[in-house]
Design a protein around this motif. Structure first.
Motif, mmCIF file in Angstrom:
data_model
loop_
_atom_site.group_PDB
_atom_site.id
_atom_site.type_symbol
_atom_site.label_atom_id
_atom_site.label_comp_id
_atom_site.label_asym_id
_atom_site.label_seq_id
_atom_site.Cartn_x
_atom_site.Cartn_y
_atom_site.Cartn_z
ATOM 1 N N VAL A 39 17.929 -18.538 3.732
ATOM 2 C CA VAL A 39 18.775 -17.397 3.377
ATOM 3 C C VAL A 39 18.001 -16.111 3.652
ATOM 4 O O VAL A 39 17.196 -15.671 2.833
ATOM 5 C CB VAL A 39 19.186 -17.452 1.893
ATOM 6 N N PRO A 40 18.185 -15.477 4.830
ATOM 7 C CA PRO A 40 17.477 -14.224 5.113
ATOM 8 C C PRO A 40 18.046 -13.082 4.280
ATOM 9 O O PRO A 40 19.264 -12.902 4.201
ATOM 10 C CB PRO A 40 17.728 -14.013 6.609
ATOM 11 N N VAL A 41 17.153 -12.315 3.646
ATOM 12 C CA VAL A 41 17.593 -11.188 2.816
ATOM 13 C C VAL A 41 16.645 -10.008 3.009
ATOM 14 O O VAL A 41 15.450 -10.199 3.257
ATOM 15 C CB VAL A 41 17.640 -11.564 1.320
ATOM 16 N N PRO A 42 17.146 -8.775 2.906
ATOM 17 C CA PRO A 42 16.251 -7.621 2.904
ATOM 18 C C PRO A 42 15.293 -7.700 1.719
ATOM 19 O O PRO A 42 15.649 -8.239 0.664
ATOM 20 C CB PRO A 42 17.207 -6.430 2.784
ATOM 21 N N ALA A 43 14.094 -7.165 1.878
ATOM 22 C CA ALA A 43 13.072 -7.265 0.826
ATOM 23 C C ALA A 43 13.574 -6.716 -0.500
ATOM 24 O O ALA A 43 13.334 -7.312 -1.558
ATOM 25 C CB ALA A 43 11.809 -6.539 1.275
ATOM 26 N N ALA A 44 14.275 -5.594 -0.483
ATOM 27 C CA ALA A 44 14.727 -4.974 -1.723
ATOM 28 C C ALA A 44 15.811 -5.790 -2.426
ATOM 29 O O ALA A 44 15.995 -5.661 -3.640
ATOM 30 C CB ALA A 44 15.249 -3.562 -1.435
ATOM 31 N N GLU A 45 16.520 -6.637 -1.675
ATOM 32 C CA GLU A 45 17.620 -7.400 -2.254
ATOM 33 C C GLU A 45 17.211 -8.797 -2.716
ATOM 34 O O GLU A 45 18.001 -9.485 -3.372
ATOM 35 C CB GLU A 45 18.765 -7.508 -1.244
ATOM 36 N N ALA A 46 16.002 -9.219 -2.389
ATOM 37 C CA ALA A 46 15.574 -10.583 -2.710
ATOM 38 C C ALA A 46 15.628 -10.884 -4.208
ATOM 39 O O ALA A 46 16.134 -11.946 -4.608
ATOM 40 C CB ALA A 46 14.178 -10.836 -2.156
ATOM 41 N N PRO A 47 15.113 -9.998 -5.086
ATOM 42 C CA PRO A 47 15.195 -10.300 -6.524
ATOM 43 C C PRO A 47 16.626 -10.495 -7.010
ATOM 44 O O PRO A 47 16.901 -11.398 -7.812
ATOM 45 C CB PRO A 47 14.532 -9.078 -7.179
ATOM 46 N N GLY A 48 17.559 -9.677 -6.519
ATOM 47 C CA GLY A 48 18.953 -9.809 -6.932
ATOM 48 C C GLY A 48 19.563 -11.124 -6.485
ATOM 49 O O GLY A 48 20.342 -11.735 -7.224
ATOM 50 N N VAL A 49 19.205 -11.565 -5.282
ATOM 51 C CA VAL A 49 19.703 -12.845 -4.772
ATOM 52 C C VAL A 49 19.227 -13.998 -5.652
ATOM 53 O O VAL A 49 20.000 -14.911 -5.982
ATOM 54 C CB VAL A 49 19.252 -13.048 -3.309
ATOM 55 N N VAL A 64 6.966 -8.581 -8.307
ATOM 56 C CA VAL A 64 8.248 -9.022 -8.845
ATOM 57 C C VAL A 64 8.183 -8.889 -10.363
ATOM 58 O O VAL A 64 7.106 -8.731 -10.943
ATOM 59 C CB VAL A 64 8.560 -10.484 -8.455
ATOM 60 N N ASP A 65 9.326 -8.962 -11.000
ATOM 61 C CA ASP A 65 9.414 -8.870 -12.459
ATOM 62 C C ASP A 65 8.897 -10.174 -13.070
ATOM 63 O O ASP A 65 9.614 -11.174 -13.100
ATOM 64 C CB ASP A 65 10.870 -8.619 -12.862
ATOM 65 N N ARG A 66 7.673 -10.150 -13.576
ATOM 66 C CA ARG A 66 7.069 -11.383 -14.082
ATOM 67 C C ARG A 66 7.610 -11.791 -15.450
ATOM 68 O O ARG A 66 7.249 -12.845 -15.967
ATOM 69 C CB ARG A 66 5.549 -11.230 -14.136
ATOM 70 N N THR A 67 8.456 -10.962 -16.060
ATOM 71 C CA THR A 67 9.102 -11.393 -17.297
ATOM 72 C C THR A 67 10.283 -12.316 -17.002
ATOM 73 O O THR A 67 10.778 -13.011 -17.896
ATOM 74 C CB THR A 67 9.616 -10.185 -18.106
ATOM 75 N N PHE A 68 10.734 -12.340 -15.751
ATOM 76 C CA PHE A 68 11.871 -13.177 -15.364
ATOM 77 C C PHE A 68 11.499 -14.199 -14.300
ATOM 78 O O PHE A 68 11.977 -15.336 -14.325
ATOM 79 C CB PHE A 68 13.010 -12.289 -14.842
ATOM 80 N N PHE A 69 10.624 -13.797 -13.370
ATOM 81 C CA PHE A 69 10.273 -14.654 -12.238
ATOM 82 C C PHE A 69 8.885 -15.259 -12.397
ATOM 83 O O PHE A 69 7.964 -14.626 -12.936
ATOM 84 C CB PHE A 69 10.297 -13.854 -10.933
ATOM 85 N N SER A 70 8.748 -16.466 -11.905
ATOM 86 C CA SER A 70 7.426 -17.038 -11.632
ATOM 87 C C SER A 70 7.084 -16.696 -10.192
ATOM 88 O O SER A 70 7.982 -16.544 -9.356
ATOM 89 C CB SER A 70 7.430 -18.559 -11.822
ATOM 90 N N ALA A 71 5.808 -16.575 -9.890
ATOM 91 C CA ALA A 71 5.410 -16.230 -8.523
ATOM 92 C C ALA A 71 4.050 -16.833 -8.209
ATOM 93 O O ALA A 71 3.147 -16.826 -9.045
ATOM 94 C CB ALA A 71 5.368 -14.713 -8.335
ATOM 95 N N ILE A 72 3.934 -17.353 -6.997
ATOM 96 C CA ILE A 72 2.672 -17.888 -6.497
ATOM 97 C C ILE A 72 2.279 -17.067 -5.274
ATOM 98 O O ILE A 72 2.906 -17.189 -4.216
ATOM 99 C CB ILE A 72 2.803 -19.372 -6.115
ATOM 100 N N PRO A 73 1.276 -16.188 -5.381
ATOM 101 C CA PRO A 73 0.851 -15.403 -4.211
ATOM 102 C C PRO A 73 0.375 -16.331 -3.093
ATOM 103 O O PRO A 73 -0.357 -17.292 -3.336
ATOM 104 C CB PRO A 73 -0.294 -14.548 -4.760
ATOM 105 N N LEU A 74 0.800 -16.045 -1.868
ATOM 106 C CA LEU A 74 0.467 -16.886 -0.724
ATOM 107 C C LEU A 74 -0.548 -16.228 0.209
ATOM 108 O O LEU A 74 -1.513 -16.855 0.620
ATOM 109 C CB LEU A 74 1.733 -17.248 0.055
ATOM 110 N N TYR A 75 -0.324 -14.976 0.560
ATOM 111 C CA TYR A 75 -1.265 -14.283 1.447
ATOM 112 C C TYR A 75 -1.004 -12.785 1.380
ATOM 113 O O TYR A 75 0.062 -12.340 0.919
ATOM 114 C CB TYR A 75 -1.142 -14.786 2.889
#
Length: 251
Positions: A39-49, A64-75
């Motif tokens: 699912v290609p999305v603009p960077a600004a729209e990714a959290p909303g998707v 990203v909003d770490r109170t809602f999202f989990s995130a694993i930094p890749l590079y």
């Protein structure tokens, strides 16, 4: 949701500049019965998707909003300045922000950098998108600072780029809603972290793989063991023990 139990699927959002091909290839090898939809999305729209459940996970740009999202930094990407091929900057291998002080720099509305103060001279307008800014650089009316992957994505024959050593950098991460950490999300986490199929930290093998392994184990157990050598009798200093047999009758 990742789909019904009868037809599971996994939807992966990704932002411009990110290339998910190698992870998709591994997914298709490990889970051939679970389609992965990009699912290609603009960077600004990714959290909303992701918040709306329109994708199960995403390859996004931090933060990203770490109170809602989990995130694993890749590079983390190298930052570059995009310039016309005949620009003076092309005479050097890399530059600093100070070298851009007198240059007109475009700051598009979809800029991925969180600038405290954008460098260079402000442009006459803010382009709506990075591709729009690239077109203006090609028109020789200003320059653009972007992650290297975006410079490659929007490459033109009349443009080139040089690294900016002290500019902010953009990091890419795998992110998903923390409360929606499904088994398929865990599978993809294992893939991006480079875990093998047999990793104890990953999920169990897919059913097809488990069945294949069980069949191999069963065949191995059913195979007869190869006969070994009959051990030789050890000799000692005493006389050999006579063979037992039917006693002879005395005449």
């Amino acid at each position: 949701m990742t789909g019904s139990e009868e037809s599971p699927s996994f939807r992966l959002a990704y932002v411009p500049g990110v290339t998910p091909a190698k992870w998709v290839k591994t997914w298709n090898e490990r889970l051939p019965d679970v389609p992965l939809a990009l699912v290609p999305v603009p960077a600004a729209e990714a959290p909303g998707v992701l918040r709306a459940g329109e994708a199960d996970a995403g390859l996004v740009r931090l933060p990203v909003d770490r109170t809602f999202f989990s995130a694993i930094p890749l590079y983390t990407e190298t930052t570059v300045v995009v310039v016309p091929k005949d620009h003076l900057i092309t005479a050097v291998d890399e530059i600093t922000l100070a070298d851009l002080a007198d240059e007109v720099l475009f700051h598009p509305l979809d800029d991925v950098f969180d600038w405290d103060s954008p460098p260079g001279e402000p442009a006459f307008e803010r382009p709506a998108t990075t591709p729009d800014a690239i077109e203006l650089v090609a028109a020789n009316v200003g320059l653009l600072v972007v992650p290297q992957s975006l410079a490659r994505l929007y490459h033109r024959k009349d443009l080139t780029y040089r690294p900016v050593t002290d500019a902010p950098q953009s990091s890419v991460a795998l992110s998903w809603p923390e409360e929606a950490t499904t088994d398929l999300v865990e599978d993809f986490i294992g893939i991006v972290r480079g875990r093998t199929v047999n990793s104890t930290r990953g999920r169990a093998k897919p059913p097809a793989e488990q069945q294949r392994k069980s069949s191999e184990d069963a065949r191995r157990k059913q195979q007869p063991k190869s006969p070994g050598r009959t051990p030789r009798a050890r000799t000692t200093g005493s006389k050999p023990t006579p063979k037992r047999g039917k006693p002879r009758r005395r005449s």
